[in-house]
Design a protein around this motif. Structure first.
Motif, PDB file in Angstrom:
ATOM      1  N   VAL A 181     -23.998 -35.801 -28.569  1.00  0.00           N
ATOM      2  CA  VAL A 181     -24.086 -35.520 -27.134  1.00  0.00           C
ATOM      3  C   VAL A 181     -24.971 -34.303 -26.882  1.00  0.00           C
ATOM      4  N   LEU A 182     -24.800 -33.263 -27.692  1.00  0.00           N
ATOM      5  CA  LEU A 182     -25.605 -32.049 -27.526  1.00  0.00           C
ATOM      6  C   LEU A 182     -27.082 -32.332 -27.757  1.00  0.00           C
ATOM      7  N   ALA A 183     -27.386 -33.121 -28.777  1.00  0.00           N
ATOM      8  CA  ALA A 183     -28.784 -33.475 -29.056  1.00  0.00           C
ATOM      9  C   ALA A 183     -29.398 -34.252 -27.894  1.00  0.00           C
ATOM     10  N   SER A 184     -28.611 -35.134 -27.284  1.00  0.00           N
ATOM     11  CA  SER A 184     -29.103 -35.901 -26.126  1.00  0.00           C
ATOM     12  C   SER A 184     -29.448 -34.974 -24.971  1.00  0.00           C
ATOM     13  N   TRP A 185     -28.569 -34.004 -24.710  1.00  0.00           N
ATOM     14  CA  TRP A 185     -28.833 -33.025 -23.643  1.00  0.00           C
ATOM     15  C   TRP A 185     -30.105 -32.234 -23.935  1.00  0.00           C
ATOM     16  N   LEU A 186     -30.260 -31.756 -25.158  1.00  0.00           N
ATOM     17  CA  LEU A 186     -31.417 -30.940 -25.507  1.00  0.00           C
ATOM     18  C   LEU A 186     -32.719 -31.720 -25.364  1.00  0.00           C
ATOM     19  N   VAL A 187     -32.712 -32.971 -25.805  1.00  0.00           N
ATOM     20  CA  VAL A 187     -33.920 -33.806 -25.687  1.00  0.00           C
ATOM     21  C   VAL A 187     -34.303 -33.982 -24.224  1.00  0.00           C
ATOM     22  N   MET A 188     -33.322 -34.284 -23.372  1.00  0.00           N
ATOM     23  CA  MET A 188     -33.637 -34.527 -21.962  1.00  0.00           C
ATOM     24  C   MET A 188     -34.007 -33.242 -21.226  1.00  0.00           C
ATOM     25  N   CYS A 190     -35.723 -30.820 -22.552  1.00  0.00           N
ATOM     26  CA  CYS A 190     -37.115 -30.588 -22.944  1.00  0.00           C
ATOM     27  C   CYS A 190     -38.059 -31.570 -22.255  1.00  0.00           C
ATOM     28  N   VAL A 191     -37.670 -32.836 -22.192  1.00  0.00           N
ATOM     29  CA  VAL A 191     -38.515 -33.857 -21.552  1.00  0.00           C
ATOM     30  C   VAL A 191     -38.697 -33.547 -20.071  1.00  0.00           C
ATOM     31  N   ALA A 192     -37.603 -33.232 -19.385  1.00  0.00           N
ATOM     32  CA  ALA A 192     -37.687 -32.931 -17.958  1.00  0.00           C
ATOM     33  C   ALA A 192     -38.515 -31.677 -17.700  1.00  0.00           C
ATOM     34  N   MET A 193     -38.335 -30.652 -18.540  1.00  0.00           N
ATOM     35  CA  MET A 193     -39.103 -29.414 -18.367  1.00  0.00           C
ATOM     36  C   MET A 193     -40.587 -29.644 -18.591  1.00  0.00           C
ATOM     37  N   LEU A 194     -40.941 -30.505 -19.541  1.00  0.00           N
ATOM     38  CA  LEU A 194     -42.345 -30.839 -19.774  1.00  0.00           C
ATOM     39  C   LEU A 194     -42.978 -31.422 -18.522  1.00  0.00           C
ATOM     40  N   HIS A 195     -42.279 -32.366 -17.890  1.00  0.00           N
ATOM     41  CA  HIS A 195     -42.818 -32.983 -16.671  1.00  0.00           C
ATOM     42  C   HIS A 195     -42.913 -31.967 -15.530  1.00  0.00           C
ATOM     43  N   ILE A 196     -41.946 -31.078 -15.413  1.00  0.00           N
ATOM     44  CA  ILE A 196     -41.982 -30.085 -14.339  1.00  0.00           C
ATOM     45  C   ILE A 196     -43.145 -29.116 -14.535  1.00  0.00           C
ATOM     46  N   LEU A 197     -43.371 -28.677 -15.776  1.00  0.00           N
ATOM     47  CA  LEU A 197     -44.487 -27.765 -16.055  1.00  0.00           C
ATOM     48  C   LEU A 197     -45.826 -28.416 -15.742  1.00  0.00           C
ATOM     49  N   PHE A 233     -30.367 -36.550 -15.972  1.00  0.00           N
ATOM     50  CA  PHE A 233     -29.172 -37.391 -15.916  1.00  0.00           C
ATOM     51  C   PHE A 233     -29.496 -38.862 -16.126  1.00  0.00           C
ATOM     52  N   GLY A 234     -30.663 -39.314 -15.657  1.00  0.00           N
ATOM     53  CA  GLY A 234     -31.066 -40.692 -15.926  1.00  0.00           C
ATOM     54  C   GLY A 234     -31.278 -40.927 -17.408  1.00  0.00           C
ATOM     55  N   GLY A 235     -31.920 -39.963 -18.075  1.00  0.00           N
ATOM     56  CA  GLY A 235     -32.113 -40.080 -19.519  1.00  0.00           C
ATOM     57  C   GLY A 235     -30.813 -39.985 -20.298  1.00  0.00           C
ATOM     58  N   MET A 236     -29.892 -39.135 -19.818  1.00  0.00           N
ATOM     59  CA  MET A 236     -28.600 -39.008 -20.490  1.00  0.00           C
ATOM     60  C   MET A 236     -27.817 -40.316 -20.423  1.00  0.00           C
ATOM     61  N   ASP A 237     -27.895 -41.015 -19.303  1.00  0.00           N
ATOM     62  CA  ASP A 237     -27.267 -42.343 -19.219  1.00  0.00           C
ATOM     63  C   ASP A 237     -27.766 -43.236 -20.345  1.00  0.00           C
ATOM     64  N   ASN A 238     -29.079 -43.222 -20.535  1.00  0.00           N
ATOM     65  CA  ASN A 238     -29.705 -44.053 -21.556  1.00  0.00           C
ATOM     66  C   ASN A 238     -29.231 -43.670 -22.952  1.00  0.00           C
ATOM     67  N   PHE A 239     -29.233 -42.383 -23.263  1.00  0.00           N
ATOM     68  CA  PHE A 239     -28.839 -41.918 -24.594  1.00  0.00           C
ATOM     69  C   PHE A 239     -27.357 -42.146 -24.863  1.00  0.00           C
ATOM     70  N   LEU A 240     -26.518 -41.932 -23.860  1.00  0.00           N
ATOM     71  CA  LEU A 240     -25.077 -42.123 -24.065  1.00  0.00           C
ATOM     72  C   LEU A 240     -24.744 -43.585 -24.318  1.00  0.00           C
ATOM     73  N   LEU A 241     -25.429 -44.492 -23.631  1.00  0.00           N
ATOM     74  CA  LEU A 241     -25.217 -45.916 -23.903  1.00  0.00           C
ATOM     75  C   LEU A 241     -25.623 -46.259 -25.332  1.00  0.00           C
ATOM     76  N   THR A 242     -26.669 -45.610 -25.830  1.00  0.00           N
ATOM     77  CA  THR A 242     -27.098 -45.832 -27.212  1.00  0.00           C
ATOM     78  C   THR A 242     -26.066 -45.289 -28.198  1.00  0.00           C
ATOM     79  N   VAL A 243     -25.561 -44.095 -27.929  1.00  0.00           N
ATOM     80  CA  VAL A 243     -24.550 -43.493 -28.801  1.00  0.00           C
ATOM     81  C   VAL A 243     -23.280 -44.344 -28.815  1.00  0.00           C
ATOM     82  N   MET A 244     -22.907 -44.897 -27.670  1.00  0.00           N
ATOM     83  CA  MET A 244     -21.730 -45.766 -27.601  1.00  0.00           C
ATOM     84  C   MET A 244     -21.952 -47.052 -28.391  1.00  0.00           C
ATOM     85  N   ALA A 245     -23.186 -47.556 -28.396  1.00  0.00           N
ATOM     86  CA  ALA A 245     -23.494 -48.743 -29.201  1.00  0.00           C
ATOM     87  C   ALA A 245     -23.364 -48.411 -30.688  1.00  0.00           C
ATOM     88  N   TYR A 246     -23.817 -47.230 -31.074  1.00  0.00           N
ATOM     89  CA  TYR A 246     -23.674 -46.806 -32.471  1.00  0.00           C
ATOM     90  C   TYR A 246     -22.202 -46.660 -32.844  1.00  0.00           C
TER      91      TYR A 246
END
Length: 326
Positions: A145-152, A154-161, A107-120
């Motif tokens: 939006v879907l791409a942002s969710w998928l990226v985050m 994967c990133v979160a799962m990498l850290h958990i693993l 959710f922290g990463g999604m905040d970041n990506f959504l702000l970027t998408v809104m700027a675009y």
């Protein structure tokens, strides 16, 4: 003892913001109030956008997604903190801690990506207004939006693993009010060098690309505004970016402030106190920033309230009052 053998125990103790018993009721009331305001404010934004046809545009589609993410962001950490204060306990299980880390990063990463998408979105609206409906079509908006969710995810799962490879001792103290990845790496009993390198690399990429996108979008916006013939046109075009700029400044400003306070202060809890700004205060203020500075949202909220609240009998209906003869 390995973390995998601690699934039935509570290996972590969240120290919270203060050990003073007299401050606990105050902290409970303060954070409960901020949490309720955050949920209610963002929920109203979502209801206003979904129920009002005037707000069925890409900008408000992204805003409603941001409000949903902010509700989830605060719900990841604050309810557990409130439960611990109310029950006067500090423990959190291994599974709960990893769950907090996972969803907090998403959710922290999604905040970041959504702000970027809104700027675009603002870049396309101001720099390419004639092609805006074609470029920002519903398919592209949903895909972003879907791409942002998928990226985050994967990133979160990498850290958990990588995190489940580490070992922790029973009763490990975390000087925070929630499980944060950086804190877990610091208190791990085993070597966390690989985790730390991965954390810095991924964080740099996840933060650098969105920040670069936002800066590029506003550079192009300013360049286009300078070409407009009069000041009124420039002000009207840039006014649509005001709320978004405030949210960007608040998000990155609080995040940078937490980093500085953690780096400068010697107190282990300084970071916990500073992180309240971006974990609680920022999601709470976002609805106010967008509603108070936006007449469309204010109008939609007013219409939503009029539909939700029954009209008192002593107040005449303006739609019917014109049909009465004097």
């Amino acid at each position: 003892m390995t973390a995998k053998n601690l699934t039935g125990e509570s290996p972590f103790l969240l120290l919270g913001l203060s050990d003073d018993p007299q401050l606990q009721p105050l902290l409970f009331g303060l954070f409960l109030s901020m949490y309720l305001i955050t949920v209610l404010g963002n929920l109203l934004i979502i209801l206003a956008v979904t129920s009002d046809a005037h707000l069925h545009t890409p900008m408000y589609f992204f805003l409603s997604n941001l409000s949903f993410v902010d509700i989830c962001f605060t719900s990841t950490t604050i309810p557990k903190m409130l439960v611990n204060i109310q029950t006067q306990r500090k423990d959190i299980s291994y599974e709960e801690c990893l769950t907090q880390v996972y969803f907090f990063m998403i959710f922290g990463g999604m905040d970041n990506f959504l702000l970027t998408v809104m700027a675009y979105d603002r870049f396309v609206a101001i720099c390419h207004p004639l092609n805006y409906p074609v470029i920002m079509n519903p398919h592209l908006c949903g895909l972003l939006v879907l791409a942002s969710w998928l990226v985050m995810f994967c990133v979160a799962m990498l850290h958990i693993l990588l995190l489940v490879r580490l070992t922790f001792s029973v009763g490990t103290k975390i000087p925070h009010f929630f499980c944060e990845l950086v804190q877990l790496l610091e208190v791990a009993s085993s070597d966390a060098l690989v985790n730390t390198i991965c954390l810095y690399v991924v964080t740099t990429l996840v933060c650098a690309f969105p920040a670069t996108g936002i800066l590029f979008s506003y550079r192009q916006i300013l360049s286009s505004l300078m070409k407009l013939p009069n000041t009124a046109s420039k002000h009207k075009a840039f006014s649509t970016c005001g709320s978004h700029l405030c949210m960007v400044a608040l998000f990155y400003g609080t995040g940078f402030g937490v980093y500085l306070s953690s780096a400068v202060s010697l107190s282990p809890r300084s970071g916990a106190v500073a992180s309240v700004m971006y974990t609680v205060v920022t999601p709470m203020l976002n609805p106010f920033i967008y509603s108070l500075r936006n007449q469309d949202v204010m109008g939609a909220l007013g219409r939503l309230m009029r539909r939700a609240l029954p009209r008192p009998k002593w107040i005449p209906d303006p739609k019917l009052s014109g049909h009465h003869k004097p």
